[in-house]
Design a protein around this motif. Sequence first.
Motif, PDB file in Angstrom:
ATOM      1  N   LEU A  12       0.838  -1.186   0.000  1.00  0.00           N
ATOM      2  CA  LEU A  12       0.000   0.000   0.000  1.00  0.00           C
ATOM      3  C   LEU A  12       0.876   1.241   0.000  1.00  0.00           C
ATOM      4  N   PRO A  13       0.527   2.245  -0.780  1.00  0.00           N
ATOM      5  CA  PRO A  13       1.312   3.477  -0.756  1.00  0.00           C
ATOM      6  C   PRO A  13       1.105   4.196   0.569  1.00  0.00           C
ATOM      7  N   PRO A  14       2.161   4.859   1.073  1.00  0.00           N
ATOM      8  CA  PRO A  14       1.970   5.606   2.304  1.00  0.00           C
ATOM      9  C   PRO A  14       1.029   6.773   2.064  1.00  0.00           C
ATOM     10  N   GLY A  15       0.118   6.987   2.970  1.00  0.00           N
ATOM     11  CA  GLY A  15      -0.819   8.103   2.867  1.00  0.00           C
ATOM     12  C   GLY A  15      -0.599   9.051   4.020  1.00  0.00           C
ATOM     13  N   PRO A  16      -1.421  10.070   4.133  1.00  0.00           N
ATOM     14  CA  PRO A  16      -1.308  10.968   5.274  1.00  0.00           C
ATOM     15  C   PRO A  16      -1.427  10.173   6.565  1.00  0.00           C
ATOM     16  N   GLY A  17      -0.539  10.451   7.497  1.00  0.00           N
ATOM     17  CA  GLY A  17      -0.573   9.770   8.776  1.00  0.00           C
ATOM     18  C   GLY A  17       0.150   8.437   8.751  1.00  0.00           C
ATOM     19  N   THR A  95     -12.149  -7.153  28.258  1.00  0.00           N
ATOM     20  CA  THR A  95     -13.275  -7.974  28.671  1.00  0.00           C
ATOM     21  C   THR A  95     -14.322  -7.126  29.380  1.00  0.00           C
ATOM     22  N   TYR A  96     -15.463  -7.745  29.619  1.00  0.00           N
ATOM     23  CA  TYR A  96     -16.581  -7.106  30.316  1.00  0.00           C
ATOM     24  C   TYR A  96     -16.583  -7.597  31.748  1.00  0.00           C
ATOM     25  N   PRO A  97     -16.886  -6.763  32.709  1.00  0.00           N
ATOM     26  CA  PRO A  97     -17.049  -5.305  32.659  1.00  0.00           C
ATOM     27  C   PRO A  97     -15.698  -4.627  32.778  1.00  0.00           C
ATOM     28  N   ASN A  98     -15.607  -3.416  32.280  1.00  0.00           N
ATOM     29  CA  ASN A  98     -14.379  -2.636  32.398  1.00  0.00           C
ATOM     30  C   ASN A  98     -14.643  -1.169  32.131  1.00  0.00           C
ATOM     31  N   ALA A  99     -13.837  -0.357  32.768  1.00  0.00           N
ATOM     32  CA  ALA A  99     -13.793   1.076  32.461  1.00  0.00           C
ATOM     33  C   ALA A  99     -12.666   1.276  31.464  1.00  0.00           C
ATOM     34  N   VAL A 100     -12.898   2.120  30.489  1.00  0.00           N
ATOM     35  CA  VAL A 100     -11.935   2.375  29.423  1.00  0.00           C
ATOM     36  C   VAL A 100     -11.678   3.871  29.367  1.00  0.00           C
ATOM     37  N   ARG A 101     -10.409   4.236  29.193  1.00  0.00           N
ATOM     38  CA  ARG A 101     -10.050   5.642  29.001  1.00  0.00           C
ATOM     39  C   ARG A 101      -9.406   5.785  27.628  1.00  0.00           C
ATOM     40  N   VAL A 102      -9.816   6.835  26.920  1.00  0.00           N
ATOM     41  CA  VAL A 102      -9.280   7.089  25.586  1.00  0.00           C
ATOM     42  C   VAL A 102      -8.456   8.366  25.647  1.00  0.00           C
ATOM     43  N   GLY A 103      -7.160   8.244  25.403  1.00  0.00           N
ATOM     44  CA  GLY A 103      -6.291   9.410  25.284  1.00  0.00           C
ATOM     45  C   GLY A 103      -6.274   9.840  23.832  1.00  0.00           C
ATOM     46  N   THR A 104      -6.417  11.141  23.591  1.00  0.00           N
ATOM     47  CA  THR A 104      -6.493  11.652  22.216  1.00  0.00           C
ATOM     48  C   THR A 104      -5.653  12.910  22.108  1.00  0.00           C
ATOM     49  N   ARG A 105      -4.950  13.043  21.004  1.00  0.00           N
ATOM     50  CA  ARG A 105      -4.162  14.253  20.749  1.00  0.00           C
ATOM     51  C   ARG A 105      -3.952  14.418  19.251  1.00  0.00           C
ATOM     52  N   VAL A 106      -3.545  15.605  18.880  1.00  0.00           N
ATOM     53  CA  VAL A 106      -3.192  15.860  17.487  1.00  0.00           C
ATOM     54  C   VAL A 106      -1.736  15.415  17.303  1.00  0.00           C
ATOM     55  N   ALA A 107      -1.514  14.619  16.277  1.00  0.00           N
ATOM     56  CA  ALA A 107      -0.168  14.110  16.000  1.00  0.00           C
ATOM     57  C   ALA A 107       0.543  14.940  14.939  1.00  0.00           C
ATOM     58  N   ARG A 108      -0.230  15.435  13.967  1.00  0.00           N
ATOM     59  CA  ARG A 108       0.376  16.246  12.918  1.00  0.00           C
ATOM     60  C   ARG A 108      -0.687  17.082  12.228  1.00  0.00           C
ATOM     61  N   LEU A 109      -0.242  18.210  11.690  1.00  0.00           N
ATOM     62  CA  LEU A 109      -1.130  19.136  10.982  1.00  0.00           C
ATOM     63  C   LEU A 109      -0.703  19.256   9.532  1.00  0.00           C
ATOM     64  N   GLY A 110      -1.686  19.228   8.646  1.00  0.00           N
ATOM     65  CA  GLY A 110      -1.425  19.453   7.232  1.00  0.00           C
ATOM     66  C   GLY A 110      -2.105  20.738   6.785  1.00  0.00           C
ATOM     67  N   ARG A 111      -2.291  20.884   5.491  1.00  0.00           N
ATOM     68  CA  ARG A 111      -2.922  22.092   4.948  1.00  0.00           C
ATOM     69  C   ARG A 111      -4.436  22.057   5.126  1.00  0.00           C
ATOM     70  N   THR A 112      -5.063  20.904   4.832  1.00  0.00           N
ATOM     71  CA  THR A 112      -6.514  20.768   4.957  1.00  0.00           C
ATOM     72  C   THR A 112      -6.904  19.663   5.935  1.00  0.00           C
ATOM     73  N   SER A 113      -5.921  18.987   6.516  1.00  0.00           N
ATOM     74  CA  SER A 113      -6.216  17.830   7.372  1.00  0.00           C
ATOM     75  C   SER A 113      -5.286  17.782   8.578  1.00  0.00           C
ATOM     76  N   TRP A 114      -5.660  16.934   9.527  1.00  0.00           N
ATOM     77  CA  TRP A 114      -4.803  16.675  10.680  1.00  0.00           C
ATOM     78  C   TRP A 114      -4.922  15.204  11.043  1.00  0.00           C
ATOM     79  N   VAL A 135     -10.345  15.537   7.778  1.00  0.00           N
ATOM     80  CA  VAL A 135     -10.213  16.569   6.753  1.00  0.00           C
ATOM     81  C   VAL A 135     -11.266  17.644   7.016  1.00  0.00           C
ATOM     82  N   LEU A 136     -10.845  18.892   6.934  1.00  0.00           N
ATOM     83  CA  LEU A 136     -11.774  20.011   7.035  1.00  0.00           C
ATOM     84  C   LEU A 136     -12.362  20.248   5.654  1.00  0.00           C
ATOM     85  N   VAL A 137     -13.699  20.263   5.581  1.00  0.00           N
ATOM     86  CA  VAL A 137     -14.354  20.492   4.299  1.00  0.00           C
ATOM     87  C   VAL A 137     -15.304  21.676   4.410  1.00  0.00           C
ATOM     88  N   ASP A 138     -15.524  22.303   3.288  1.00  0.00           N
ATOM     89  CA  ASP A 138     -16.522  23.358   3.187  1.00  0.00           C
ATOM     90  C   ASP A 138     -17.890  22.690   3.290  1.00  0.00           C
TER      91      ASP A 138
END
Length: 159
Positions: A12-17, A95-114, A135-138
């Motif tokens: 596969l060709p490398p894409g954004p990210g 497994t069930y039951p469990n509490a889950v935490r999701v860490g989220t951050r911006v890794a990189r910025l492009g011209r129209t996407s991140w 991708v940010l779209v109009d």
Amino acid sequence: MSVPPSFSQAPLPPGPGAADPPFDLAEAASYGFWTDEHVRFNDLDPVGHVNNNAFGVYFESGRVALHHALRARVDMRGHAIVMRKITIDYLAEITYPNAVRVGTRVARLGRTSWTTGSGLFVGDRCHATALSVSVLVDAASHRPTPIPDDLRSALEGFL
């Protein structure tokens, strides 16, 4: 049934990210933005652990919460955020039951996407990581549009 060589042998060709981010997605210290989730009984598959699709929903919760935080800082009227790509690496079952935490951050910025980097944690252990390209779209034309300076500044706050 065999897979056609064009599918099994063509890289596969490398894409954004596609490149590794400058931080470890599996380390909780990499994240400053967190979303809490919990495992629901209907998240399980016949094996008794969380189905791979539920991991995507947990990551979506984190990504949407981050985008909501951006909308609280920046006027997004006239724009929409669409998903271009997501890659999930499954590191351990949940497994069930469990509490889950999701860490989220911006890794990189492009011209129209991140690219957003995320980690899925139960306690201190990372069970999956994800890289997703938004991708940010109009809103009217549904075409990619350059990230405005105020949004870029807000995104930089999550780098």
